[in-house]
Design a protein around this motif. Structure first.
Motif, PDB file in Angstrom:
ATOM      1  N   VAL A  30      -1.138   5.421   0.500  1.00  0.00           N
ATOM      2  CA  VAL A  30      -1.698   6.217   1.596  1.00  0.00           C
ATOM      3  C   VAL A  30      -0.779   7.390   1.914  1.00  0.00           C
ATOM      4  CG1 VAL A  30      -2.235   6.178   4.064  1.00  0.00           C
ATOM      5  CG2 VAL A  30      -3.071   4.357   2.581  1.00  0.00           C
ATOM      6  N   ALA A  31       0.533   7.138   1.922  1.00  0.00           N
ATOM      7  CA  ALA A  31       1.496   8.202   2.218  1.00  0.00           C
ATOM      8  C   ALA A  31       1.459   9.300   1.153  1.00  0.00           C
ATOM      9  CB  ALA A  31       2.902   7.621   2.326  1.00  0.00           C
ATOM     10  N   ILE A  42       1.043  -4.811   1.105  1.00  0.00           N
ATOM     11  CA  ILE A  42       0.963  -3.886   2.235  1.00  0.00           C
ATOM     12  C   ILE A  42       1.856  -2.670   1.992  1.00  0.00           C
ATOM     13  CG2 ILE A  42       1.555  -3.611   4.670  1.00  0.00           C
ATOM     14  CD1 ILE A  42       0.547  -6.510   5.074  1.00  0.00           C
ATOM     15  N   VAL A  43       3.044  -2.906   1.468  1.00  0.00           N
ATOM     16  CA  VAL A  43       3.959  -1.788   1.177  1.00  0.00           C
ATOM     17  C   VAL A  43       3.347  -0.858   0.130  1.00  0.00           C
ATOM     18  CG1 VAL A  43       6.196  -1.207   0.140  1.00  0.00           C
ATOM     19  CG2 VAL A  43       6.047  -3.000   1.881  1.00  0.00           C
ATOM     20  N   VAL A  76       0.164  -0.393  -0.520  1.00  0.00           N
ATOM     21  CA  VAL A  76      -0.947   0.332   0.104  1.00  0.00           C
ATOM     22  C   VAL A  76      -0.412   1.458   0.989  1.00  0.00           C
ATOM     23  CG1 VAL A  76      -2.818   0.144   1.792  1.00  0.00           C
ATOM     24  CG2 VAL A  76      -2.605  -1.550  -0.046  1.00  0.00           C
ATOM     25  N   LEU A  77       0.642   1.192   1.755  1.00  0.00           N
ATOM     26  CA  LEU A  77       1.215   2.221   2.612  1.00  0.00           C
ATOM     27  C   LEU A  77       1.797   3.382   1.802  1.00  0.00           C
ATOM     28  CD1 LEU A  77       2.933   0.058   5.374  1.00  0.00           C
ATOM     29  CD2 LEU A  77       0.836   1.420   5.559  1.00  0.00           C
ATOM     30  N   VAL A  78       2.430   3.077   0.689  1.00  0.00           N
ATOM     31  CA  VAL A  78       2.983   4.125  -0.170  1.00  0.00           C
ATOM     32  C   VAL A  78       1.855   4.974  -0.756  1.00  0.00           C
ATOM     33  CG1 VAL A  78       4.186   4.549  -2.361  1.00  0.00           C
ATOM     34  CG2 VAL A  78       5.134   2.941  -0.706  1.00  0.00           C
TER      35      VAL A  78
END
Length: 81
Positions: free
Chosen positions: A21-22, A14-15, A17-19
């Motif tokens: 996306v960011a 999840i981390v 994927v969030l990075v």
């Protein structure tokens, strides 16, 4: 222990994927802005083509002016000036 490994794996996933996306979202926003501006730039360049179309005949105009000036010089010499 196995459940803890899965939880850590999911958390790391999840981390990541969030990075991603960011990092990708600002790139996509910039690409969208560039795309909007590209249309305006293209229209401006097309207008520049229209505005400068007359310059294609500039060499002909210069040649004609040189011929006229040379004729005027010959005429002045013949008249004694």
């Amino acid at each position: 222990m196995i459940e803890t490994g899965w939880a850590i794996g999911y958390t790391v996933g999840i981390v990541v994927v969030l990075v991603v996306v960011a990092l990708v979202v600002p790139i996509l926003v910039l690409a969208h802005r560039i795309g909007r501006q590209a249309g305006a730039i293209d229209a401006s360049l097309q207008q520049s083509v229209v505005n400068t179309a007359g310059l294609a005949g500039l060499s002909t105009t210069i040649e004609s002016a040189d011929t006229i000036v040379a004729g005027l010089r010959r005429g002045r010499k013949r008249l004694g000036g």
